[in-house]
Each structure stands twice: as structure tokens, then as C-alpha cells.
Scaffold this motif. Structure first.
Motif, PDB file in Angstrom:
ATOM      1  N   TRP A  98      -9.746  -2.869  -4.644  1.00  0.00           N
ATOM      2  CA  TRP A  98      -8.546  -3.669  -4.826  1.00  0.00           C
ATOM      3  C   TRP A  98      -7.731  -3.573  -3.563  1.00  0.00           C
ATOM      4  O   TRP A  98      -7.623  -2.499  -2.969  1.00  0.00           O
ATOM      5  CB  TRP A  98      -7.789  -3.120  -6.031  1.00  0.00           C
ATOM      6  CG  TRP A  98      -6.427  -3.646  -6.287  1.00  0.00           C
ATOM      7  CD1 TRP A  98      -6.109  -4.821  -6.923  1.00  0.00           C
ATOM      8  CD2 TRP A  98      -5.167  -3.035  -5.969  1.00  0.00           C
ATOM      9  NE1 TRP A  98      -4.753  -4.964  -6.998  1.00  0.00           N
ATOM     10  CE2 TRP A  98      -4.143  -3.879  -6.416  1.00  0.00           C
ATOM     11  CE3 TRP A  98      -4.815  -1.862  -5.327  1.00  0.00           C
ATOM     12  CZ2 TRP A  98      -2.803  -3.578  -6.263  1.00  0.00           C
ATOM     13  CZ3 TRP A  98      -3.488  -1.559  -5.172  1.00  0.00           C
ATOM     14  CH2 TRP A  98      -2.492  -2.428  -5.649  1.00  0.00           C
ATOM     15  N   SER A  99      -7.187  -4.712  -3.108  1.00  0.00           N
ATOM     16  CA  SER A  99      -6.302  -4.682  -1.951  1.00  0.00           C
ATOM     17  C   SER A  99      -5.382  -5.892  -1.988  1.00  0.00           C
ATOM     18  O   SER A  99      -5.660  -6.878  -2.671  1.00  0.00           O
ATOM     19  CB  SER A  99      -7.105  -4.671  -0.642  1.00  0.00           C
ATOM     20  OG  SER A  99      -7.855  -5.862  -0.505  1.00  0.00           O
ATOM     21  N   THR A 100      -4.263  -5.791  -1.278  1.00  0.00           N
ATOM     22  CA  THR A 100      -3.313  -6.894  -1.182  1.00  0.00           C
ATOM     23  C   THR A 100      -3.084  -7.225   0.285  1.00  0.00           C
ATOM     24  O   THR A 100      -3.409  -6.436   1.171  1.00  0.00           O
ATOM     25  CB  THR A 100      -1.960  -6.536  -1.824  1.00  0.00           C
ATOM     26  OG1 THR A 100      -1.335  -5.510  -1.042  1.00  0.00           O
ATOM     27  CG2 THR A 100      -2.129  -6.064  -3.265  1.00  0.00           C
ATOM     28  N   ARG A 151     -14.210  -0.478  -1.620  1.00  0.00           N
ATOM     29  CA  ARG A 151     -12.837  -0.988  -1.738  1.00  0.00           C
ATOM     30  C   ARG A 151     -12.810  -1.877  -2.975  1.00  0.00           C
ATOM     31  O   ARG A 151     -13.490  -2.887  -3.060  1.00  0.00           O
ATOM     32  CB  ARG A 151     -12.478  -1.780  -0.486  1.00  0.00           C
ATOM     33  CG  ARG A 151     -11.128  -2.494  -0.510  1.00  0.00           C
ATOM     34  CD  ARG A 151      -9.915  -1.583  -0.456  1.00  0.00           C
ATOM     35  NE  ARG A 151      -9.882  -0.648   0.621  1.00  0.00           N
ATOM     36  CZ  ARG A 151      -9.316  -0.853   1.804  1.00  0.00           C
ATOM     37  NH1 ARG A 151      -8.735  -1.982   2.078  1.00  0.00           N
ATOM     38  NH2 ARG A 151      -9.333   0.090   2.717  1.00  0.00           N
ATOM     39  N   TRP A 162      -5.936   6.001  -3.303  1.00  0.00           N
ATOM     40  CA  TRP A 162      -5.020   4.872  -3.487  1.00  0.00           C
ATOM     41  C   TRP A 162      -4.032   4.825  -2.328  1.00  0.00           C
ATOM     42  O   TRP A 162      -3.552   5.864  -1.870  1.00  0.00           O
ATOM     43  CB  TRP A 162      -4.208   5.046  -4.773  1.00  0.00           C
ATOM     44  CG  TRP A 162      -4.944   4.738  -6.036  1.00  0.00           C
ATOM     45  CD1 TRP A 162      -6.004   5.408  -6.554  1.00  0.00           C
ATOM     46  CD2 TRP A 162      -4.627   3.698  -6.966  1.00  0.00           C
ATOM     47  NE1 TRP A 162      -6.372   4.859  -7.755  1.00  0.00           N
ATOM     48  CE2 TRP A 162      -5.546   3.804  -8.030  1.00  0.00           C
ATOM     49  CE3 TRP A 162      -3.654   2.703  -7.001  1.00  0.00           C
ATOM     50  CZ2 TRP A 162      -5.526   2.939  -9.113  1.00  0.00           C
ATOM     51  CZ3 TRP A 162      -3.641   1.847  -8.082  1.00  0.00           C
ATOM     52  CH2 TRP A 162      -4.565   1.965  -9.128  1.00  0.00           C
ATOM     53  N   HIS A 163      -3.691   3.612  -1.909  1.00  0.00           N
ATOM     54  CA  HIS A 163      -2.659   3.374  -0.906  1.00  0.00           C
ATOM     55  C   HIS A 163      -1.817   2.222  -1.431  1.00  0.00           C
ATOM     56  O   HIS A 163      -2.323   1.111  -1.587  1.00  0.00           O
ATOM     57  CB  HIS A 163      -3.295   3.020   0.442  1.00  0.00           C
ATOM     58  CG  HIS A 163      -2.301   2.773   1.534  1.00  0.00           C
ATOM     59  ND1 HIS A 163      -1.603   3.805   2.132  1.00  0.00           N
ATOM     60  CD2 HIS A 163      -1.879   1.623   2.118  1.00  0.00           C
ATOM     61  CE1 HIS A 163      -0.800   3.285   3.052  1.00  0.00           C
ATOM     62  NE2 HIS A 163      -0.950   1.969   3.059  1.00  0.00           N
ATOM     63  N   SER A 214      -1.708  -2.652   0.403  1.00  0.00           N
ATOM     64  CA  SER A 214      -2.032  -1.736  -0.689  1.00  0.00           C
ATOM     65  C   SER A 214      -3.531  -1.813  -0.973  1.00  0.00           C
ATOM     66  O   SER A 214      -4.158  -2.856  -0.767  1.00  0.00           O
ATOM     67  CB  SER A 214      -1.268  -2.111  -1.964  1.00  0.00           C
ATOM     68  OG  SER A 214       0.113  -1.963  -1.791  1.00  0.00           O
ATOM     69  N   SER A 215      -4.105  -0.706  -1.446  1.00  0.00           N
ATOM     70  CA  SER A 215      -5.534  -0.718  -1.740  1.00  0.00           C
ATOM     71  C   SER A 215      -5.924   0.462  -2.613  1.00  0.00           C
ATOM     72  O   SER A 215      -5.205   1.453  -2.695  1.00  0.00           O
ATOM     73  CB  SER A 215      -6.346  -0.660  -0.441  1.00  0.00           C
ATOM     74  OG  SER A 215      -6.112   0.560   0.236  1.00  0.00           O
ATOM     75  N   THR A 216      -7.076   0.330  -3.271  1.00  0.00           N
ATOM     76  CA  THR A 216      -7.726   1.461  -3.937  1.00  0.00           C
ATOM     77  C   THR A 216      -9.164   1.497  -3.435  1.00  0.00           C
ATOM     78  O   THR A 216      -9.787   0.460  -3.219  1.00  0.00           O
ATOM     79  CB  THR A 216      -7.737   1.346  -5.475  1.00  0.00           C
ATOM     80  OG1 THR A 216      -8.476   0.183  -5.855  1.00  0.00           O
ATOM     81  CG2 THR A 216      -6.342   1.276  -6.040  1.00  0.00           C
ATOM     82  N   THR A 217      -9.676   2.698  -3.255  1.00  0.00           N
ATOM     83  CA  THR A 217     -11.043   2.877  -2.789  1.00  0.00           C
ATOM     84  C   THR A 217     -11.720   3.916  -3.671  1.00  0.00           C
ATOM     85  O   THR A 217     -11.208   5.022  -3.833  1.00  0.00           O
ATOM     86  CB  THR A 217     -11.061   3.346  -1.314  1.00  0.00           C
ATOM     87  OG1 THR A 217     -10.366   2.381  -0.525  1.00  0.00           O
ATOM     88  CG2 THR A 217     -12.488   3.490  -0.813  1.00  0.00           C
ATOM     89  N   SER A 234      -0.214  -1.474  -9.654  1.00  0.00           N
ATOM     90  CA  SER A 234      -1.391  -1.925 -10.374  1.00  0.00           C
ATOM     91  C   SER A 234      -1.314  -1.421 -11.807  1.00  0.00           C
ATOM     92  O   SER A 234      -0.999  -0.255 -12.039  1.00  0.00           O
ATOM     93  CB  SER A 234      -2.661  -1.390  -9.694  1.00  0.00           C
ATOM     94  OG  SER A 234      -3.816  -1.776 -10.402  1.00  0.00           O
TER      95      SER A 234
END
Length: 194
Positions: free
Chosen positions: A90-92, A88, A115-116, A96-99, A123
């Protein structure tokens, strides 16, 4: 050891290794990546956990995938990455997130991302090295892909590809979450002096 500690240790070890394999001094890597020499020293000594942006810049400058920079073991021709080992990046708080799912350095680094993006989030990405190509496919929701200042609407089911050596970004201006899969192909970097 926590996941963060393991990630910090792997990054420190791999950054030193790849900097050595490329023949880059601290100053050369700092100039290529746009990251301070002091930050690189702190990362190599496992005294800090850098931002996603800094990690991307270092991987790009070394001509390797983020997976390679963060990975603690590589070897067999078939490498399975269970969901528990996906990174993981990036996340908020909104969700939201990127994996980073998997990557390889065959013929230049290639990375596969999931990506979510929650409504109203996005981003931005700095330009990658010349020759970097991104491919993406939106599976749910709508994505606004911005490439070199121009917005492109990608509803679910739409795919896109672009050269990523210019500023670019991804955002969800809709009311539902957006999911997409992205592949990034980065050109290989030769050793310094070749």
C-alpha cells in the motif's frame, strides 16, 4: 516480466494451490472471505491484480499469511528476504506506505510489516479472524491506533498489542512522518469438514 506481472502470476498459482489444500470450493472460499466468486476466478486466472483488502481477506479465509499467498518459492528452514523482495502492499502519492517484510505459517501464519505514514494519512482494516493478534512498535512520530472505535495515542518508543477481530486502523494526525513495525499472528485454519 514486470514485478506486477510476477506478483499476479504468483497470487494466481498460490490461491489455487491453497484453496485446493484447504478443500475449499470457489463458493466456500467466496463465503469465508467475503469476496465474490467471479473475483476469485479472475485472480486464479491471473486476469486481475486485486486490492490489498481483497488479498488480506483471501489470506485470512485460507488461514495463511499474505507472504505465503504472494510468495513464489518456499522451502528452506532459514529464508532470507532481501529488501528488493519485500512486498509493497500500500502506498500514497504523499509517501505513506506499508511493506510486508517477511511471514511464516509455523503454528499459524505470522507476518512482519514495516509502516510509513505521512502526516494526515492512515489506513483502516476490516476485522481479522477470531484469535488474530497484532503487535506493533512505533519508532518515529506518533500513531493513533483505533481499535473497535476507541483511539489510542502511541508516541515513538511505545509498543501495543491487541486482538484484531474487530475493526481497527492506524493514522498519523501529527506533523511529522510516523514509522512503525507490526507483527500479525493469525490462527491456523483447518481443512473444510474437519
Amino acid at each position: 516480466m514486470s514485478d506486477l506481472d510476477q506478483l499476479t502470476q504468483s497470487l494466481a498459482r498460490n490461491l489455487k494451490r491453497w484453496r485446493g489444500e484447504r478443500g475449499f470450493t470457489l463458493d466456500v472460499l467466496a463465503a469465508r472471505a467475503g469476496v465474490s466468486r467471479g473475483m476469485i476466478i479472475q485472480i486464479e486466472q491471473a486476469r486481475t491484480n486485486p486490492s490489498v483488502g481483497t488479498t488480506v481477506k483471501l489470506a485470512d479465509a485460507l488461514g495463511i499469511s499474505i507472504t505465503t499467498l504472494l510468495d513464489y518459492e518456499q522451502g528452506t528452514q532459514v529464508r532470507l528476504v532481501p529488501a528488493s523482495q519485500a512486498v509493497r502492499m500500500w502506498s500514497t502519492e504523499s509517501g505513506s506506505s506499508t511493506t510486508l517484510l517477511v511471514g511464516t505459517d509455523a503454528r499459524g501464519p505470522v507476518e512482519l510489516w514495516s509502516w510509513h505514514l505521512m502526516p494526515g494519512e492512515g489506513s483502516a482494516s476490516d476485522p481479522h479472524p477470531e484469535g488474530t493478534v497484532e503487535l506493533l512498535h512505533v519508532t518515529t512520530g506518533e500513531l493513533i491506533l483505533t481499535v473497535d472505535g476507541e483511539d489510542h495515542l502511541l508516541p515513538a518508543g511505545t509498543s501495543a498489542t491487541f486482538e484484531a477481530h474487530v475493526p481497527h486502523g492506524y493514522r498519523n494526525d501529527g506533523t511529522e512522518p510516523t514509522d512503525l513495525t507490526m507483527a500479525v499472528s493469525i490462527p491456523p485454519v483447518a481443512r473444510e469438514g474437519r
